[in-house]
Scaffold this motif. Sequence first.
Motif, PDB file in Angstrom:
ATOM      1  N   PRO A  39      -0.818 -13.128 138.657  1.00  0.00           N
ATOM      2  CA  PRO A  39       0.294 -14.202 139.345  1.00  0.00           C
ATOM      3  C   PRO A  39      -0.599 -14.576 140.622  1.00  0.00           C
ATOM      4  CG  PRO A  39       0.560 -12.021 139.904  1.00  0.00           C
ATOM      5  CD  PRO A  39      -0.354 -11.600 138.748  1.00  0.00           C
ATOM      6  N   THR A  98       1.726 -16.062 143.855  1.00  0.00           N
ATOM      7  CA  THR A  98       2.885 -16.200 143.219  1.00  0.00           C
ATOM      8  C   THR A  98       3.665 -14.870 143.326  1.00  0.00           C
ATOM      9  OG1 THR A  98       2.716 -16.049 140.656  1.00  0.00           O
ATOM     10  CG2 THR A  98       2.634 -18.369 141.676  1.00  0.00           C
ATOM     11  N   ALA A 120       4.238 -17.477 132.028  1.00  0.00           N
ATOM     12  CA  ALA A 120       5.255 -18.638 132.607  1.00  0.00           C
ATOM     13  C   ALA A 120       6.666 -18.230 132.157  1.00  0.00           C
ATOM     14  CB  ALA A 120       4.699 -19.877 131.942  1.00  0.00           C
ATOM     15  N   GLN A 129       7.970 -15.720 134.372  1.00  0.00           N
ATOM     16  CA  GLN A 129       8.182 -16.092 135.617  1.00  0.00           C
ATOM     17  C   GLN A 129       9.485 -16.927 135.660  1.00  0.00           C
ATOM     18  OE1 GLN A 129       6.343 -15.974 138.294  1.00  0.00           O
ATOM     19  NE2 GLN A 129       3.947 -16.497 137.928  1.00  0.00           N
ATOM     20  N   THR A 145       2.708 -21.705 145.279  1.00  0.00           N
ATOM     21  CA  THR A 145       1.528 -21.867 144.481  1.00  0.00           C
ATOM     22  C   THR A 145       0.707 -20.624 144.491  1.00  0.00           C
ATOM     23  OG1 THR A 145       0.291 -22.627 146.560  1.00  0.00           O
ATOM     24  CG2 THR A 145       0.995 -24.309 145.154  1.00  0.00           C
ATOM     25  N   THR A 197      -3.724 -19.299 142.958  1.00  0.00           N
ATOM     26  CA  THR A 197      -4.776 -19.736 142.435  1.00  0.00           C
ATOM     27  C   THR A 197      -5.936 -18.833 142.758  1.00  0.00           C
ATOM     28  OG1 THR A 197      -4.318 -22.222 142.664  1.00  0.00           O
ATOM     29  CG2 THR A 197      -6.882 -21.449 142.513  1.00  0.00           C
ATOM     30  N   TRP A 200      -1.300 -21.669 139.474  1.00  0.00           N
ATOM     31  CA  TRP A 200       0.216 -21.658 139.034  1.00  0.00           C
ATOM     32  C   TRP A 200       1.010 -22.606 140.066  1.00  0.00           C
ATOM     33  CZ3 TRP A 200       2.591 -18.698 135.578  1.00  0.00           C
ATOM     34  CH2 TRP A 200       2.123 -17.643 134.822  1.00  0.00           C
ATOM     35  N   TYR A 201       2.168 -22.802 139.757  1.00  0.00           N
ATOM     36  CA  TYR A 201       3.086 -23.584 140.483  1.00  0.00           C
ATOM     37  C   TYR A 201       4.560 -23.235 139.800  1.00  0.00           C
ATOM     38  CZ  TYR A 201       5.255 -27.328 143.640  1.00  0.00           C
ATOM     39  OH  TYR A 201       5.768 -27.906 144.509  1.00  0.00           O
ATOM     40  N   VAL A 202       5.129 -22.727 140.671  1.00  0.00           N
ATOM     41  CA  VAL A 202       6.435 -21.706 140.128  1.00  0.00           C
ATOM     42  C   VAL A 202       7.624 -21.991 141.201  1.00  0.00           C
ATOM     43  CG1 VAL A 202       5.187 -20.190 138.618  1.00  0.00           C
ATOM     44  CG2 VAL A 202       6.293 -19.682 140.879  1.00  0.00           C
ATOM     45  N   ALA A 221       7.891 -23.288 135.684  1.00  0.00           N
ATOM     46  CA  ALA A 221       6.503 -22.330 135.806  1.00  0.00           C
ATOM     47  C   ALA A 221       5.588 -23.137 135.157  1.00  0.00           C
ATOM     48  CB  ALA A 221       6.939 -20.940 135.325  1.00  0.00           C
ATOM     49  N   ASN A 266       1.012 -23.531 134.703  1.00  0.00           N
ATOM     50  CA  ASN A 266      -0.252 -22.833 135.131  1.00  0.00           C
ATOM     51  C   ASN A 266      -1.119 -23.740 134.534  1.00  0.00           C
ATOM     52  OD1 ASN A 266      -0.930 -21.670 132.700  1.00  0.00           O
ATOM     53  ND2 ASN A 266       0.344 -20.233 133.080  1.00  0.00           N
ATOM     54  N   ARG A 325      -3.670 -29.585 140.784  1.00  0.00           N
ATOM     55  CA  ARG A 325      -2.742 -28.529 140.322  1.00  0.00           C
ATOM     56  C   ARG A 325      -1.203 -28.869 140.842  1.00  0.00           C
ATOM     57  NH1 ARG A 325      -3.135 -23.207 144.540  1.00  0.00           N
ATOM     58  NH2 ARG A 325      -2.891 -24.404 146.361  1.00  0.00           N
TER      59      ARG A 325
END
Length: 262
Positions: free
Chosen positions: A59, A62, A162, A165, A205, A207, A218-220, A233, A235, A248
């Motif tokens: 993760p 995140t 994801a 998440q 974010t 990374t 990631w961006y969730v 979610a 990635n 990203r």
Amino acid sequence: MRFQLCALLANGLMLSTSHYTYSQEGCQKDQRCTMVVYSEQTDKWQIINKSRAERAFSPFSTYKIPNTLILLEEQKIDTKTSYKVDTHAYPVQKWWPSVWQSDDIKVKDAFSYSVLPLYQMWTNSLNKPEIKTYLSQFNYGNQDINGPLDEFWLNSSLQISAMEQIEFLRRLDEKTLGLSKQTYQTFDAIFLKQSTSEYQLYAKTGTGPIAKKTYLGWYVGKIENAQGTHYFAFNMHAPSFKEMVNVRVDKAHATLKALKII
């Protein structure tokens, strides 16, 4: 490895705070990326690259979402106190952004700017049985924290997909994580990234490197707009850290725009 990873995370923070644009192409089928969106009011799932959406990864930052919840619930941190990094435990490195070196770091800034050494200090104030209990209560990813106490979320034992998440974020909103009302309310303000006349964006974010010439980003979070609440979610992989942090968030936003979420 620890300092190399921290440096990458810190540099990524400075590069990822640019204004969002939509010129970046969104995630496409068969690319090394995935986007999962669940729209609560319509009970609609939108998934790009489903097999990847079900694949678990580290993760990275995140994990600061469940970690912050645990720390708030255990009263290890609060939003009124100012914090600073213990430089004896985590010596200052030349690549640290200025916010990491401040004597006046608030929890929201520590979350937003991913002040890793501060979160490592805070996590060291907990113990593995406590953390394991919470992650089991949250049903967060594989719940494996066998890695180092201050690194198990950094390309180590803890893994999450994801899809997982999304389910975690939904449980957070439903307030079914077994936490106090105060913890939920406090975290909501910490999680808020952007508020406009059209929507509210809550996002985090994450990374880091997962293999040679392979970086995961990631961006969730969730978006609240006139159509309701949309959990997302995202990635992706990139061959270099610089390429990752340059695209990203833009790629995730472009995908959300293509899916008519923003």
